[in-house]
Write a protein that holds these residues in place. Structure first.
Motif, short mmCIF file in Angstrom:
data_model
loop_
_atom_site.label_atom_id
_atom_site.label_comp_id
_atom_site.label_asym_id
_atom_site.label_seq_id
_atom_site.Cartn_x
_atom_site.Cartn_y
_atom_site.Cartn_z
N TRP A 135 0.86 -1.18 0.00
CA TRP A 135 0.00 0.00 0.00
C TRP A 135 0.90 1.23 0.00
O TRP A 135 2.03 1.17 0.49
CB TRP A 135 -0.94 0.02 1.22
N ARG A 137 1.00 5.83 -0.01
CA ARG A 137 0.35 7.13 0.14
C ARG A 137 1.37 8.24 -0.14
O ARG A 137 2.54 8.12 0.21
CB ARG A 137 -0.19 7.32 1.57
N ALA A 175 -4.50 6.43 -9.07
CA ALA A 175 -5.57 5.66 -8.45
C ALA A 175 -5.55 4.21 -8.91
O ALA A 175 -5.82 3.29 -8.12
CB ALA A 175 -6.92 6.31 -8.75
N LEU A 180 -2.80 6.57 -2.91
CA LEU A 180 -3.65 7.70 -2.54
C LEU A 180 -2.79 8.95 -2.39
O LEU A 180 -1.71 8.90 -1.77
CB LEU A 180 -4.39 7.41 -1.24
N ASN A 250 -5.94 5.24 6.24
CA ASN A 250 -6.61 6.04 5.22
C ASN A 250 -6.80 5.18 3.97
O ASN A 250 -5.87 4.97 3.21
CB ASN A 250 -5.79 7.28 4.87
N GLY A 251 -8.01 4.72 3.76
CA GLY A 251 -8.25 3.87 2.62
C GLY A 251 -9.10 4.49 1.53
O GLY A 251 -9.27 3.89 0.47
N TYR A 252 -9.62 5.72 1.76
CA TYR A 252 -10.59 6.25 0.79
C TYR A 252 -10.47 7.75 0.55
O TYR A 252 -11.23 8.30 -0.22
CB TYR A 252 -12.00 5.90 1.26
N VAL A 253 -9.53 8.41 1.20
CA VAL A 253 -9.34 9.84 0.97
C VAL A 253 -8.22 10.02 -0.04
O VAL A 253 -7.06 9.68 0.23
CB VAL A 253 -8.98 10.59 2.28
N THR A 254 -8.55 10.53 -1.20
CA THR A 254 -7.53 10.84 -2.20
C THR A 254 -8.00 12.02 -3.04
O THR A 254 -9.21 12.24 -3.21
CB THR A 254 -7.22 9.61 -3.09
#
Length: 267
Positions: A135, A137, A175, A180, A250-254
């Motif tokens: 993962w 970021r 994406a 992210l 944080n899995g959905y804020v991008t």
């Protein structure tokens, strides 16, 4: 809350002091391995020692000239050789400031070199390692002046607005890789360098440059830009939201531009 950072790898540019160091320390406290990048090796070594003491299983300070693409590439190659993959890149570097009439072409080039291109080069150099991770970021830093203009920092603000746009664009193109990408926009933050640079100026008005309430009083009096909470912020308050954005949790804020400014008229 477990942020999923135990054993993760992270780079914080500008991580030897101020907000960058506060972010690096918070990452370390969460169990991440952290590389801090800045120019001067002495403060970098001290920062790395403090990160180990804070709980990081591995920490390193890497001297980098953020105006030099080769220096940046070499620094991230060192990180790749040490850890292989990279989970988090937090880029906090910013340029100096000045009024429009005082800025030469060289000053503008310098502002965009540090304020924009250092971010472009850092992300480009980090991407192979970020893509190797389970993962990943990316968090860039702009400023709330991109929405709340201040004539004293015209080139700084323009360079940060450009980086904000790049960040939004990258959130779309990356994406598909599950990377992210977000941008943090701090308001007025009381760092040690802020206090040192402005202590005499505030003292002339009977104010303490280390006191968040006094600092916001000075900002309001001179620039008419108050905040709803009535005080300036602290580096640790920037670190908490940044660490979340840079974490596995944080899995959905991008693609977000996140104001951390004590409350303003902007969204």
């Amino acid at each position: 809350m477990d942020l999923g950072l135990a054993g993760a790898t992270a780079v914080v540019t500008g991580g030897s002091k101020g907000m960058g160091l506060a972010i690096a320390r918070t990452l370390a406290e969460e169990g991440a391995r952290v590389a801090v990048m800045a120019r001067d090796q002495g403060p970098l070594d001290a920062a790395a020692e403090s990160l180990l003491a804070a709980g990081s299983p591995d920490a390193i300070g890497i001297s980098v000239d953020m105006n030099d693409a080769d220096s940046i590439a070499a620094a991230f190659a060192e990180v790749a050789a040490r850890w292989g993959s990279l989970n988090s890149l937090v880029h906090t570097i910013g340029p100096g400031d000045g009024y429009f009439e005082d800025m030469t072409d060289a000053d503008w080039d310098s502002a965009f070199g540090l304020g924009t291109m250092s971010g472009v080069r850092s992300i480009r150099a980090a991407l192979p390692s970020l893509r190797q991770a389970d993962w990943a970021r990316i968090v860039t830093f702009a400023a709330h002046s991109i929405q709340r203009q201040n004539p004293r920092i015209v080139a700084y603000t323009a360079s940060k607005a450009a980086l904000t746009s790049i960040t939004k664009n990258l959130s779309k193109s990356l994406a598909k890789d599950g990377i992210l990408v977000n941008c943090v926009c701090p308001g007025t933050i009381v760092t040690s360098s802020f206090t040192e640079n402005l202590k005499d100026i505030l003292a002339a008005d009977g104010l303490d440059a280390s006191n968040p309430v006094d600092v916001m009083t000075w900002i309001d009096d001179n620039f008419h830009q108050p905040c709803d909470l009535g005080r300036a912020g602290l580096p640790e308050e920037i670190a908490s939201i940044t660490t979340y954005l840079a974490s596995r949790r944080n899995g959905y804020v991008t693609g977000a531009t996140v104001n951390v400014d004590g409350g303003s008229d902007f969204v």
